[in-house]
Design an enzyme around this catalytic site. Structure first.
Site, PDB file in Angstrom:
ATOM      1  N   GLY A   1       0.825  -1.205  -0.199  1.00 42.08           N
ATOM      2  CA  GLY A   1      -0.116  -0.266   0.148  1.00 42.08           C
ATOM      3  C   GLY A   1       0.735   1.109   0.194  1.00 42.08           C
TER       4      GLY A   1
ATOM      5  CB  THR B   1      17.630   9.175  -4.803  1.00 43.25           C
ATOM      6  OG1 THR B   1      16.441   8.423  -5.045  1.00 43.25           O
ATOM      7  CG2 THR B   1      18.164   9.636  -6.457  1.00 43.25           C
TER       8      THR B   1
ATOM      9  NE  ARG C   1      -2.291  -4.194  -1.166  1.00 40.98           N
ATOM     10  CZ  ARG C   1      -1.692  -3.824  -0.179  1.00 40.98           C
ATOM     11  NH1 ARG C   1      -0.568  -4.066   0.658  1.00 40.98           N
ATOM     12  NH2 ARG C   1      -2.325  -2.621   0.523  1.00 40.98           N
TER      13      ARG C   1
ATOM     14  CG  ASP D   1      -1.677  -0.945   8.025  1.00 39.08           C
ATOM     15  OD1 ASP D   1      -2.686  -0.100   7.904  1.00 39.08           O
ATOM     16  OD2 ASP D   1      -1.527  -1.840   7.437  1.00 39.08           O
TER      17      ASP D   1
ATOM     18  CE  LYS E   1     -23.731   6.446  34.778  1.00 39.02           C
ATOM     19  NZ  LYS E   1     -22.657   5.658  34.966  1.00 39.02           N
TER      20      LYS E   1
HETATM   21  O1  F6P Z   1      -1.562  -1.740   4.695  1.00 36.23           O
HETATM   22  C1  F6P Z   1      -2.056  -0.377   4.278  1.00 36.23           C
HETATM   23  C2  F6P Z   1      -3.634  -0.911   4.275  1.00 36.23           C
HETATM   24  O2  F6P Z   1      -4.115   0.706   3.835  1.00 36.23           O
HETATM   25  C3  F6P Z   1      -4.143  -1.436   5.274  1.00 36.23           C
HETATM   26  O3  F6P Z   1      -4.577  -0.641   6.205  1.00 36.23           O
HETATM   27  C4  F6P Z   1      -5.583  -1.823   4.602  1.00 36.23           C
HETATM   28  O4  F6P Z   1      -6.098  -2.966   5.147  1.00 36.23           O
HETATM   29  C5  F6P Z   1      -4.877  -2.362   3.200  1.00 36.23           C
HETATM   30  O5  F6P Z   1      -3.695  -1.502   2.794  1.00 36.23           O
HETATM   31  C6  F6P Z   1      -5.853  -2.066   2.076  1.00 36.23           C
HETATM   32  O6  F6P Z   1      -5.152  -2.538   0.983  1.00 36.23           O
HETATM   33  P1  F6P Z   1      -5.811  -2.213  -0.522  1.00 36.23           P
HETATM   34  O7  F6P Z   1      -5.343  -0.906  -0.879  1.00 36.23           O
HETATM   35  O8  F6P Z   1      -4.884  -3.176  -1.325  1.00 36.23           O
HETATM   36  O9  F6P Z   1      -7.088  -2.287  -0.701  1.00 36.23           O
END
Ligand code: F6P
Length: 326
Positions: free
Chosen positions: A14, A27, A75, A131, A215
């Site tokens: 991500g 760089t 990914r 994260d 409350k």
């Molecule tokens: O790891 C970063 C993150 O944004 C997580 O918080 C989330 O679960 C995931 O990537 C979402 O991934 P994608 O953008 O591939 O849907």
């Protein structure tokens, strides 16, 4: 120790604000030391497909303030296979890469570790994920910016919650970790956070309700970590609707707006320090480590520890939220 002349750099997983600041730092620090820098596009996919181009000082000009990643990211499923990693290694040889600097989260660093186990390649991992779930570093690149983005959004939601006397369940990212949820709840004055690290016998929604959430207040905000596998914010909202039909409940899922935007000053400095440190580490002969910052000091963490160990959340933060939200 093999002399380093050329380093490859990629961003993977991500995107996270501050990745560009980090690429810039790597760089410029490498060029300062007389090394050549090859930018690998779309993460490991680009390493497999040979999408690799030299980066110069100018290529990273005017990038420190930009969100996302100019190197693009992916990914890569192919890199998870031995065949994919073989193609990637062929390109390491073809492009003369003496070391690989990988900016990414858990999955990306796990890929780097597999690669280093199979081939004679030095890899350096830099923690880049919103994260904050990598062991061995106090913060990851992008986490501070995402936290600030969430707080800004919750401040806005608070206006509506207050005006309408509503309960809002706000779902935030974090994958399996509750850092974003817990700390954004404290920073935005939310009434509760539901996070995976707070595992007690008592259901977290029940705890919130039994604290007598009505409350002293007519409206509430509950931050729910996306890690909740039972349906997240939607699930908790449904439960309150059923058990307390008198309450006006709404859900906001912040989604990918948490990943974008201009990096905070903190993330730019963190990214610059880590990027610079990666070149210093290579000069010292380090390999197969993630570079982190702990108590404001640069630390080298073996990649397998960074990815395998669970990063603990400070349990005091849970008490702080409970006490301050009465
Ligand atoms: O790891 C970063 C993150 O944004 C997580 O918080 C989330 O679960 C995931 O990537 C979402 O991934 P994608 O953008 O591939 O849907």
């Amino acid at each position: 120790m093999k002399e380093i002349k050329t380093v490859g750099i990629l961003t993977s997983g991500g995107d996270a604000p501050g990745m560009n600041a980090c690429v810039r730092a790597v760089t410029r620090a490498a060029i300062y030391n007389g090394w050549k820098v090859m930018g690998i596009y779309r993460g490991y996919e680009g390493l497999i497909n040979g999408e690799i181009k030299e980066l110069t000082t100018e290529s990273v000009s005017n990038t420190i303030q930009r969100g996302g990643t100019l190197l693009k990211t992916a990914r890569s499923q192919a890199f998870m296979t031995p065949e994919g990693r073989k193609k990637a290694y062929d390109n390491v040889v073809k492009f003369g890469l003496d070391s690989l600097i990988i900016i990414g989260g858990n999955g990306s660093l796990a890929g780097a570790q597999d690669f280093a186990n199979e081939y004679d390649i030095s890899v350096i991992g830099l923690p880049g994920t919103i994260d904050n779930d990598l062991y061995g570093t106090d913060s990851t690149i992008g986490y501070d910016t995402a936290l600030n983005t969430i707080v800004e959004c919750v401040d806005k939601i608070r206006d509506t919650a207050t005006s309408h006397d509503r309960i809002f369940f706000v779902e935030v990212m974090g994958r399996d970790a509750g850092f974003l949820a817990q700390n954004s709840a404290i920073a935005s004055g939310a009434e509760a956070a539901i996070i995976p690290e707070d595992q007690t016998d008592k259901d977290q929604l029940e705890q919130f309700i039994s604290r007598g959430f009505r409350k002293s207040k007519n409206s509430s905000i509950v931050i729910v970590s996306e890690s909740q596998k039972d349906g997240g914010a939607m699930h908790y909202a449904e439960r309150v609707r059923k058990e307390y039909p008198q309450y006006d409940v709404r859900v906001t899922i912040l989604g990918h707006l948490q990943r974008g935007g201009t990096p905070s000053a903190y993330d730019r400095i963190l990214a610059s320090r880590l990027g610079y440190a990666s070149i210093e580490a290579l000069k010292e002969g380090q390999r197969n480590v993630m570079i982190g910052i702990s108590d404001n000091e640069i630390v080298y963490v073996p990649i397998n520890r960074a990815i395998k160990m669970n990063k603990p959340i400070d349990k005091e933060l849970i008490n702080i939220l409970t006490v301050l939200s009465i």
